[in-house]
Design an enzyme around this catalytic site. Sequence first.
Site, PDB file in Angstrom:
ATOM      1  N   ARG A 289       0.845  -1.202   0.000  1.00  0.00           N
ATOM      2  CA  ARG A 289       0.000   0.000   0.000  1.00  0.00           C
ATOM      3  C   ARG A 289       0.883   1.255   0.000  1.00  0.00           C
ATOM      4  O   ARG A 289       0.479   2.310  -0.448  1.00  0.00           O
ATOM      5  CB  ARG A 289      -0.960  -0.015   1.198  1.00  0.00           C
ATOM      6  CG  ARG A 289      -1.802   1.232   1.347  1.00  0.00           C
ATOM      7  CD  ARG A 289      -3.089   1.026   2.149  1.00  0.00           C
ATOM      8  NE  ARG A 289      -2.922   0.202   3.317  1.00  0.00           N
ATOM      9  CZ  ARG A 289      -2.342   0.577   4.468  1.00  0.00           C
ATOM     10  NH1 ARG A 289      -1.877   1.806   4.617  1.00  0.00           N
ATOM     11  NH2 ARG A 289      -2.241  -0.258   5.488  1.00  0.00           N
TER      12      ARG A 289
ATOM     13  N   TYR B 272     -15.346  15.112 -17.007  1.00  0.00           N
ATOM     14  CA  TYR B 272     -15.836  13.764 -16.712  1.00  0.00           C
ATOM     15  C   TYR B 272     -16.897  13.860 -15.600  1.00  0.00           C
ATOM     16  O   TYR B 272     -16.616  14.409 -14.520  1.00  0.00           O
ATOM     17  CB  TYR B 272     -14.664  12.869 -16.286  1.00  0.00           C
ATOM     18  CG  TYR B 272     -15.158  11.533 -15.838  1.00  0.00           C
ATOM     19  CD1 TYR B 272     -15.850  10.703 -16.721  1.00  0.00           C
ATOM     20  CD2 TYR B 272     -15.002  11.110 -14.531  1.00  0.00           C
ATOM     21  CE1 TYR B 272     -16.349   9.486 -16.305  1.00  0.00           C
ATOM     22  CE2 TYR B 272     -15.490   9.894 -14.109  1.00  0.00           C
ATOM     23  CZ  TYR B 272     -16.172   9.092 -15.002  1.00  0.00           C
ATOM     24  OH  TYR B 272     -16.688   7.889 -14.582  1.00  0.00           O
TER      25      TYR B 272
HETATM   26  C1  LIG Z   1     -11.502  12.494 -18.586  1.00  0.00           C
HETATM   27  C2  LIG Z   1     -11.687  11.445 -17.534  1.00  0.00           C
HETATM   28  N1  LIG Z   1     -11.138  11.621 -16.331  1.00  0.00           N
HETATM   29  C3  LIG Z   1     -11.310  10.726 -15.334  1.00  0.00           C
HETATM   30  C4  LIG Z   1     -12.056   9.573 -15.527  1.00  0.00           C
HETATM   31  C5  LIG Z   1     -12.226   8.605 -14.404  1.00  0.00           C
HETATM   32  O1  LIG Z   1     -11.347   7.527 -14.606  1.00  0.00           O
HETATM   33  P1  LIG Z   1     -11.614   6.045 -14.045  1.00  0.00           P
HETATM   34  O2  LIG Z   1     -12.811   5.508 -14.771  1.00  0.00           O
HETATM   35  O3  LIG Z   1     -10.334   5.319 -14.368  1.00  0.00           O
HETATM   36  O4  LIG Z   1     -11.859   6.159 -12.594  1.00  0.00           O
HETATM   37  C6  LIG Z   1     -12.635   9.340 -16.773  1.00  0.00           C
HETATM   38  C7  LIG Z   1     -13.434   8.129 -17.003  1.00  0.00           C
HETATM   39  O5  LIG Z   1     -14.086   7.976 -18.018  1.00  0.00           O
HETATM   40  C8  LIG Z   1     -12.456  10.304 -17.802  1.00  0.00           C
HETATM   41  O6  LIG Z   1     -13.015  10.158 -19.010  1.00  0.00           O
END
Ligand SMILES: Cc1ncc(COP(=O)(O)O)c(C=O)c1O
Length: 396
Positions: free
Chosen positions: A57, A110
């Site tokens: 970890r 996102y």
């Molecule tokens: C631009 C972006 N950032 C962050 C994430 C989150 O990543 P994860 O799905 O690996 O947690 C995503 C997921 O689609 C994403 O498209």
Amino acid sequence: MDDWKTQTKAVHVGERDFEAAGATVPPIYQAASYAAGTEQPFSAEDLGEKPPFTYSRWNNPTVVMLEEKLAAMDGGEAAVCFASGMAAITGMFFQMLQPGDHLVCTNVCYPGVLEFLHDFGPRIGVDVTRVDASHPEEVAAAIRPETRLVFIETPANPILRLADITAIAEIAHQGGALLAVDNTFGSPIATRPLSLGADLTVYSLTKYHGGHGDALGGVVIGQAAVVESIRRAISIHLGPSMAPMNAWLISRGLATLPLRMEAHQRAAMTAASFLENDSRVKQVTYPGLPSHPQHELARRQMDNFSGMITFRVDDPREMARQFDDRFQIIHYAVSLGHHKTLCYYVDTADMNRTTFHLEGEHLDRYKAFAGDGVFRLSVGIEDGEDLIRDLDQALG
Ligand SMILES: Cc1ncc(COP(=O)(O)O)c(C=O)c1O
């Protein structure tokens, strides 16, 4: 190593210590703990700068190998990996923001990030101002004395709107804040935010870095002191550490990232040009097309236009069913950056209700990119002409 080109770094960085058995491929250290000797502290609070491997970890040799590759690819001093992109981004927020602090955050990115901030901002006492990061003057107007961090994503999920990293870095720094950039859609082959003035770059490694849709992962890259504080407070104490198997899979993907990004861009340009010239399609957005409203910024900031396209059609819900039914090569599925082409419909009203909560001019600007909804096409590394044939027959 510093003078190696990107492709050489992607293949070799971090692998020098793994030659014990003469293997030319690094092993997967599938171990929870290590015989570190009697001098090692029992508490992570006593870890020195370069602690020996003690407990996975805290650090794991396969994960460290990936972290070294990722830092080298982005030109950062250090990197800390997480079990997913969301763990990396939320971990960064938890460590960088204290109760009473203010965060300026892009209003389109996102969805999970904005949903997290909506729920957790008030719980952790952090005030969040959402701005249209494609208008740097909105970022400037939002900065307050207590602003600690500005967070942007470019190109932004799901509409491919861009933000000017250099301009926003200057604004953040003038206001005494740091800038963090989610560069997942571009990858370091397209854009290196740290070289444009950003302080931290975050990625979902699940996408282009891993590249094969088989492993979740995330990373924060930046100055060693900041990155190590995130490792200590978040990775070690909250525990969202990356598993060695995932680190190994993502490292293997990373070795071909520069080559894959060329193939993604080539096939995406072919598909985007086809869609733009097809009368069944109302609108196409791709940073590599001169019709993208921020194409000039894309040319300045991106060395590769990546594989992400959006397009609009009439009656998109019916078309979604038709695509799901008819696609032969393309998968009707979420996620992006995989070797296989993926397509998914993102409805504007749904997204705004659950996540974005845009109003007035902000909603109008979102709709200028997305109308009532867009198909998000993550173009893989298949042949562009084959993809065109699949899109053509599926459009009907
Ligand atoms: C631009 C972006 N950032 C962050 C994430 C989150 O990543 P994860 O799905 O690996 O947690 C995503 C997921 O689609 C994403 O498209």
